[in-house]
Enzyme design. Structure first.
Site, short mmCIF file in Angstrom:
data_model
loop_
_atom_site.label_atom_id
_atom_site.label_comp_id
_atom_site.label_asym_id
_atom_site.label_seq_id
_atom_site.Cartn_x
_atom_site.Cartn_y
_atom_site.Cartn_z
N ASN A 1 0.86 -1.19 0.00
CA ASN A 1 0.00 0.00 0.00
C ASN A 1 0.90 1.23 0.00
O ASN A 1 1.39 1.66 1.05
CB ASN A 1 -0.88 -0.06 1.26
CG ASN A 1 -1.89 1.06 1.33
OD1 ASN A 1 -1.83 2.00 0.55
ND2 ASN A 1 -2.81 0.96 2.26
N LYS B 1 3.47 0.97 2.81
CA LYS B 1 2.99 0.06 3.86
C LYS B 1 2.96 -1.35 3.28
O LYS B 1 2.76 -1.52 2.08
CB LYS B 1 1.56 0.42 4.27
CG LYS B 1 1.45 1.67 5.10
CD LYS B 1 0.01 1.80 5.60
CE LYS B 1 -0.20 3.20 6.13
NZ LYS B 1 -1.55 3.64 6.15
N ARG C 1 -2.09 -1.63 -3.85
CA ARG C 1 -3.13 -0.60 -3.93
C ARG C 1 -2.68 0.43 -4.96
O ARG C 1 -1.55 0.93 -4.91
CB ARG C 1 -3.28 0.08 -2.57
CG ARG C 1 -4.11 1.32 -2.64
CD ARG C 1 -4.30 1.89 -1.25
NE ARG C 1 -4.86 3.21 -1.32
CZ ARG C 1 -4.20 4.32 -1.00
NH1 ARG C 1 -2.95 4.26 -0.58
NH2 ARG C 1 -4.78 5.48 -1.08
N GLY D 1 -8.50 10.09 8.26
CA GLY D 1 -7.10 9.84 8.59
C GLY D 1 -6.30 11.03 8.10
O GLY D 1 -6.84 12.14 8.01
N GLY E 1 -10.73 8.98 13.04
CA GLY E 1 -12.05 8.42 13.31
C GLY E 1 -12.02 7.25 14.28
O GLY E 1 -12.92 7.07 15.09
P1 AMP Z 1 -4.21 7.35 8.96
O1 AMP Z 1 -3.86 8.19 7.77
O2 AMP Z 1 -5.56 6.70 8.85
O3 AMP Z 1 -3.14 6.39 9.37
O4 AMP Z 1 -4.37 8.38 10.17
C1 AMP Z 1 -3.23 9.04 10.69
C2 AMP Z 1 -3.67 10.21 11.53
O5 AMP Z 1 -4.56 9.78 12.57
C3 AMP Z 1 -2.52 10.84 12.32
O6 AMP Z 1 -1.83 11.76 11.56
C4 AMP Z 1 -3.23 11.50 13.46
O7 AMP Z 1 -3.56 12.81 13.10
C5 AMP Z 1 -4.51 10.72 13.63
N1 AMP Z 1 -4.56 10.04 14.92
C6 AMP Z 1 -4.04 8.84 15.26
N2 AMP Z 1 -4.30 8.57 16.57
C7 AMP Z 1 -5.00 9.61 17.05
C8 AMP Z 1 -5.57 9.95 18.32
N3 AMP Z 1 -5.47 9.14 19.36
N4 AMP Z 1 -6.21 11.13 18.44
C9 AMP Z 1 -6.32 11.98 17.40
N5 AMP Z 1 -5.83 11.72 16.18
C10 AMP Z 1 -5.17 10.56 16.00
#
Ligand code: AMP
Length: 401
Positions: free
Chosen positions: A17, A24, A98, A216, A338
């Site tokens: 990914n 990833k 991906r 995210g 989320g």
């Molecule tokens: P993703 O791209 O789905 O891996 O999401 C990454 C983002 O999730 C990070 O840059 C953070 O901003 C957010 N994130 C991860 N853990 C938390 C948390 N406990 N509280 C708020 N934001 C979070």
């Protein structure tokens, strides 16, 4: 028999990914219903301090070290070497990748051939932020693992059959013939969430009016009914829709000409600004990470404003999609923010009671599962997404065919 030998006798499926500066991966055992053996990531590709991290299964402790990988080719070569040392490449029977953009043509997982690679290269201008680096990684795996079938899985495919009214962009009609339309992204995540929703809530609930919020670093929402995407916030590229960690989301198109006139901003500079310097980072001026902003919001007005803006826009999109679907039955939160931030979920859902959304504080703080109150008309859920397993399933299915 040592561990490497045991594993290399297994039938492994590798999911890749790739992002604009990350790669990833996850390795699954096909013999054990695609049980996850290991997953990890190379981040900050191109910097002198790229980070390689991995964990056993889904929840093992994270191990990490730093390395130098100038580009996605070097990252792929490093990963192949590492996998060979630890698991033996001979055990890998299929690789799934991906691919962010499938354009109008690629609407289901497709076996990688030289012809496909050529066609994907032609699609590169559709998403110059992601496609070229993904293709570089794909070509490297294809070349270094001859004889191992590789499958491309497209992030746009989930939205392919969106109603035309949601697909068209209100621009001169001639551009439609050149493929200019809303495609939508995060399709592998949405596919996983819909499968999970069907599994945990049943087909009837999954076929009702659902809003999926993948929040995210990249953030988008999808309006789904009858189990199919009806609309989605990202557009021709993943820069549209909600404000994200560094992407602006929707903007006034008049800004392009205004900034060209007043700041002599060139198109590529505008593109860099809206993809890399905007969103949470742009408003806060300090961080693109929601965790940093929440930690700072009481003492830094810019951080507070970024958080408020993000939640406000997310609430607006939920309202818009409830209108598009003629009501709302299920709301799903996913993605890093989320899944992990009760406070952001709570703030987004604040004032949505008129739609029938009522979050229960205790359930919300516990995380995955139903977080709505018993008397909430809309069921609100937190679900952990898993794009890699969708890729691995597609790769092993194509193997059967
Ligand atoms: P993703 O791209 O789905 O891996 O999401 C990454 C983002 O999730 C990070 O840059 C953070 O901003 C957010 N994130 C991860 N853990 C938390 C948390 N406990 N509280 C708020 N934001 C979070």
């Amino acid at each position: 028999m040592n561990a490497k030998q045991q594993i290399s006798d297994a039938k492994l499926v590798l999911a890749i990914n790739g992002g604009s500066s990350s790669l990833k991966f996850a390795l699954f055992d096909k013999g054990r219903s695609l049980e996850r053996i290991i997953s990890g990531e190379i981040e900050r590709i191109g910097s002198t301090k790229a980070k390689f991290s991995y964990r056993d299964g889904s929840n093992g402790p994270q191990k990490k070290h730093y390395l130098v990988v100038p580009d996605h080719r070097a990252a792929a070569v490093f990963l192949l070497h590492w996998l060979d040392q630890h698991f033996g490449l001979r055990g890998i029977i299929a690789v799934g990748h991906r691919i962010v953009h499938g354009g109008n043509r690629f609407i289901e997982p497709t076996l990688v051939t030289s012809q496909l690679l050529k066609e994907l290269r032609r699609l590169s201008p559709f998403d110059p932020e992601h496609l070229p680096s993904e293709l570089t990684a794909l070509e490297t795996f294809h070349r270094q693992m001859p004889g191992v079938p590789q499958t491309a899985c497209f992030d746009t495919a989930f939205h392919y059959a969106m109603p035309r009214v949601a697909q068209i962009l209100p621009l001169p009609r001639r551009l439609q013939a050149r493929g200019v339309r809303r495609y939508g992204f995060h399709g592998l995540s949405y596919e996983y969430l819909m499968e999970e929703l069907t599994r945990v809530a049943g087909r009837k609930a999954a076929h009702s009016r659902v809003v999926l919020a993948h929040l995210g670093n990249g953030a988008s929402m999808a309006a789904v009914s009858g189990g199919k995407s009806q609309d989605t916030s990202m557009g021709f590229t993943p820069a549209a829709g909600l404000p994200m960690s560094t992407r602006s989301g929707d903007l006034d198109p008049g800004l392009i000409w205004y900034l060209a006139r007043t700041e002599k901003m060139l198109p590529h500079q505008f593109n860099k600004m809206v993809n890399e310097q905007s969103g949470l980072l742009g408003i806060s001026e300090t961080s693109s990470d929601m965790r940093d902003l929440l930690a700072r919001e009481t003492k830094d007005v810019r951080a507070a404003e970024a958080v408020v803006h993000f939640c406000y826009q997310a609430r607006k999109w939920i309202g818009a999609y409830a209108a598009a679907l003629g009501g709302l039955d299920t709301l799903v939160f996913s993605g890093g923010i989320g899944e992990n931030s009760p406070v952001i979920r709570e703030r987004i859902c604040e004032d949505l009671e008129f739609l029938g959304v009522k979050v229960n504080k205790a359930r919300n703080s516990r995380g995955p599962g139903i977080i709505s109150a018993r008397n909430s008309r809309v069921t609100v859920r937190v679900m952990r997404t898993d794009e890699e397993v969708v890729i691995a399933r597609a790769a092993s299915l194509l193997l059967k065919k």
